[in-house]
Design a protein around this motif. Structure first.
Motif, PDB file in Angstrom:
ATOM      1  N   VAL A 194       0.849  -1.192   0.000  1.00 61.72           N
ATOM      2  CA  VAL A 194       0.000   0.000   0.000  1.00 61.72           C
ATOM      3  C   VAL A 194       0.881   1.237   0.000  1.00 61.72           C
ATOM      4  CG1 VAL A 194      -1.822   1.250   1.211  1.00 61.72           C
ATOM      5  CG2 VAL A 194      -1.741  -1.236   1.356  1.00 61.72           C
ATOM      6  N   ASP A 195       0.520   2.206  -0.845  1.00 61.62           N
ATOM      7  CA  ASP A 195       1.158   3.525  -0.805  1.00 61.62           C
ATOM      8  C   ASP A 195       0.081   4.577  -1.002  1.00 61.62           C
ATOM      9  OD1 ASP A 195       0.661   3.644  -3.564  1.00 61.62           O
ATOM     10  OD2 ASP A 195       2.688   3.020  -4.086  1.00 61.62           O
ATOM     11  N   LEU A 231      -4.715   8.031   2.419  1.00 59.12           N
ATOM     12  CA  LEU A 231      -4.105   9.030   3.301  1.00 59.12           C
ATOM     13  C   LEU A 231      -2.941   8.421   4.080  1.00 59.12           C
ATOM     14  CD1 LEU A 231      -7.292  10.750   4.751  1.00 59.12           C
ATOM     15  CD2 LEU A 231      -5.711  11.668   3.055  1.00 59.12           C
ATOM     16  N   PRO A 232      -1.910   9.196   4.349  1.00 64.01           N
ATOM     17  CA  PRO A 232      -0.785   8.686   5.144  1.00 64.01           C
ATOM     18  C   PRO A 232      -1.216   8.337   6.569  1.00 64.01           C
ATOM     19  CG  PRO A 232      -0.228  10.777   4.089  1.00 64.01           C
ATOM     20  CD  PRO A 232      -1.685  10.563   3.882  1.00 64.01           C
ATOM     21  N   GLY A 233      -0.458   7.452   7.190  1.00 67.08           N
ATOM     22  CA  GLY A 233      -0.720   7.069   8.570  1.00 67.08           C
ATOM     23  C   GLY A 233      -0.894   5.570   8.719  1.00 67.08           C
ATOM     24  N   SER A 234      -1.320   5.161   9.895  1.00 65.11           N
ATOM     25  CA  SER A 234      -1.524   3.740  10.186  1.00 65.11           C
ATOM     26  C   SER A 234      -2.918   3.301   9.765  1.00 65.11           C
ATOM     27  CB  SER A 234      -1.356   3.474  11.685  1.00 65.11           C
ATOM     28  OG  SER A 234      -0.029   3.666  12.068  1.00 65.11           O
ATOM     29  N   TRP A 235      -2.975   2.125   9.156  1.00 66.56           N
ATOM     30  CA  TRP A 235      -4.222   1.535   8.707  1.00 66.56           C
ATOM     31  C   TRP A 235      -4.244   0.052   9.056  1.00 66.56           C
ATOM     32  CZ3 TRP A 235      -8.061   4.453   6.708  1.00 66.56           C
ATOM     33  CH2 TRP A 235      -7.742   5.690   6.158  1.00 66.56           C
ATOM     34  N   SER A 282       3.409   6.038   4.253  1.00 66.47           N
ATOM     35  CA  SER A 282       4.194   7.257   4.460  1.00 66.47           C
ATOM     36  C   SER A 282       3.655   8.363   3.576  1.00 66.47           C
ATOM     37  CB  SER A 282       5.674   7.015   4.161  1.00 66.47           C
ATOM     38  OG  SER A 282       5.854   6.676   2.821  1.00 66.47           O
ATOM     39  N   GLY A 283       3.863   9.599   3.981  1.00 64.83           N
ATOM     40  CA  GLY A 283       3.299  10.753   3.276  1.00 64.83           C
ATOM     41  C   GLY A 283       4.149  11.264   2.146  1.00 64.83           C
TER      42      GLY A 283
END
Length: 162
Positions: free
Chosen positions: A78-79, A133-137, A160-161
């Motif tokens: 995932v990006d 969106l960046p962050g933890s999923w 990562s953003g």
């Protein structure tokens, strides 16, 4: 003979200061320790009804163990532009599924949760080109074939953003 008179104990301000520092120091240390553990460990999942989720846990665990005994494996990437998911059996044999659905959940809260329907790209590869969106999923993936669940897994990823 001289009799030594013992001076009685006198509770002073220094004694009170030591007691207060020990008391509040313990409380502050425990609070900081608990806050550290709360932010550095796995946060769990948000469910609508924790009682129902706890009652279904053993059945879901047994079904997943049975499914994984087939040797099926998923590889997730995932990006910020989307995701790639490859399903394979042992010896890198591709798995063809009728549908692959990915449910993106934030570890805490549900206001940014969304679902993606992945499109097959051949050779067991499934793609979705949607901004993430960046962050933890926590990505929960379900693949079905002939109306039967052939893969169901959840993976925690960090986007990562870039």
């Amino acid at each position: 003979m001289t009799a030594e008179t013992r001076k009685p104990f006198t509770f002073t301000g220094w004694h009170m200061l030591a007691i207060m520092l020990a008391f509040f120091g313990t409380i502050i240390t425990v609070n900081f320790t608990m806050a550290y553990f709360a932010t550095s460990t796995w946060s769990g999942l948000v469910v609508k009804n924790t009682y129902v989720a706890s009652q279904e846990f053993n059945g879901k665990t047994a079904a997943i163990k049975e499914m994984l005994a087939t040797g099926i494996a998923g590889d997730l990437s995932v990006d910020t532009k989307g995701m790639r998911y490859r399903l394979t059996l042992p010896n890198n044999v591709p798995v063809v599924a009728d549908s692959v659905l990915a449910h993106f959940k934030r570890p805490v809260g549900e206001h940014q949760d969304f679902e993606l329907v992945l499109t097959p790209a051949g050779d067991g590869l499934y793609l979705a080109e949607t901004a993430v969106l960046p962050g933890s999923w926590i990505v929960e993936i379900k693949a079905t074939k002939g109306g039967k669940m052939i893969m169901h897994e959840a993976k925690r990823v960090t986007v990562s953003g870039e």
